[in-house]
Design an enzyme around this catalytic site. Structure first.
Site, PDB file in Angstrom:
ATOM      1  N   LEU A 140     -19.071  24.520  -4.165  1.00 45.24           N
ATOM      2  CA  LEU A 140     -18.562  23.266  -3.618  1.00 45.24           C
ATOM      3  C   LEU A 140     -17.688  23.421  -2.379  1.00 45.24           C
ATOM      4  CD1 LEU A 140     -17.748  21.438  -6.987  1.00 45.24           C
ATOM      5  CD2 LEU A 140     -19.929  21.554  -5.762  1.00 45.24           C
ATOM      6  N   CYS A 141     -17.491  24.645  -1.889  1.00 44.68           N
ATOM      7  CA  CYS A 141     -16.799  24.824  -0.609  1.00 44.68           C
ATOM      8  C   CYS A 141     -17.767  24.501   0.524  1.00 44.68           C
ATOM      9  CB  CYS A 141     -16.301  26.262  -0.448  1.00 44.68           C
ATOM     10  SG  CYS A 141     -14.776  26.613  -1.314  1.00 44.68           S
ATOM     11  N   HIS A 142     -17.228  23.914   1.577  1.00 42.77           N
ATOM     12  CA  HIS A 142     -18.043  23.586   2.743  1.00 42.77           C
ATOM     13  C   HIS A 142     -18.203  24.812   3.645  1.00 42.77           C
ATOM     14  CE1 HIS A 142     -16.507  19.634   1.501  1.00 42.77           C
ATOM     15  NE2 HIS A 142     -17.597  19.144   2.061  1.00 42.77           N
ATOM     16  N   GLU A 178     -10.600  29.952   2.177  1.00 40.79           N
ATOM     17  CA  GLU A 178     -10.998  31.054   3.048  1.00 40.79           C
ATOM     18  C   GLU A 178      -9.887  32.095   3.152  1.00 40.79           C
ATOM     19  OE1 GLU A 178     -13.844  27.935   3.441  1.00 40.79           O
ATOM     20  OE2 GLU A 178     -11.663  27.862   3.467  1.00 40.79           O
ATOM     21  N   ASP A 191     -11.928  49.325  -4.612  1.00 34.82           N
ATOM     22  CA  ASP A 191     -13.235  49.981  -4.599  1.00 34.82           C
ATOM     23  C   ASP A 191     -13.174  51.342  -3.917  1.00 34.82           C
ATOM     24  OD1 ASP A 191     -16.131  50.155  -4.925  1.00 34.82           O
ATOM     25  OD2 ASP A 191     -16.201  49.844  -2.755  1.00 34.82           O
TER      26      ASP A 191
END
EC number: 4.6.1.17
Length: 159
Positions: free
Chosen positions: A75-77, A114, A128
């Site tokens: 649902l993020c643009h 973001e 990582d």
């Protein structure tokens, strides 16, 4: 309390329609921390990691993640970011790395997700790259520090 914007009248998740919103300059800052041993932190800061520059790799990963947030978070643009910065700082007194991200655009929706994604993925990249030498590192305190622009105005965490 504000209403949830990603839930419609029927209680279903949906993408918010931002077409009627005004374009404004929007900026968000977020941070994350990675706790590790003094030995692991020294390996990073002294450039002794066999995989290369951990901070440079984490910085690029964070920038890439910010640009792809819309693909990761439902649902993020998709946004046309005009600025993404990821800063990494070794905190030798507490054996942590502090990551701060900044995202900016001129648009109809904010860039908080973001900025949070950039900081989170930079932290995950450090994990990582260093997990071969230390598996018990802790990623934590991911949070929004500040946001400007848009209808809801300015937000800044208390110091």
């Amino acid at each position: 309390m504000s209403q949830l914007t990603h839930i419609n009248a029927a209680g279903e998740a949906h993408m918010v329609d931002v077409s009627a919103k005004a374009e404004t300059v929007r900026e968000a800052r977020a941070e994350a921390f990675v706790e590790m041993s003094a030995e692991t932190l020294a390996m990073i800061t002294e450039g002794r990691h066999h995989k290369g520059d951990v901070f440079a790799t984490a910085r690029i990963a964070g920038i890439q993640a910010a640009k792809r947030t819309w693909e990761l978070i439902p649902l993020c643009h998709p946004l046309l970011l005009t600025k993404v910065e990821v800063h990494l700082e070794a905190l030798t007194d507490s054996n942590r790395v502090r990551i701060e991200s900044v995202c900016r655009l001129t648009g109809k929706t904010g860039v908080e997700m973001e900025a949070l994604t950039a900081a989170s993925v930079a932290a995950l990249t450090i994990y990582d790259m260093c997990k071969a030498v230390q598996k018990d590192m802790v990623i934590g305190s991911v949070r929004l520090l500040e946001k400007t622009g848009g209808k809801s105005g300015h937000f800044k965490v208390d110091a």
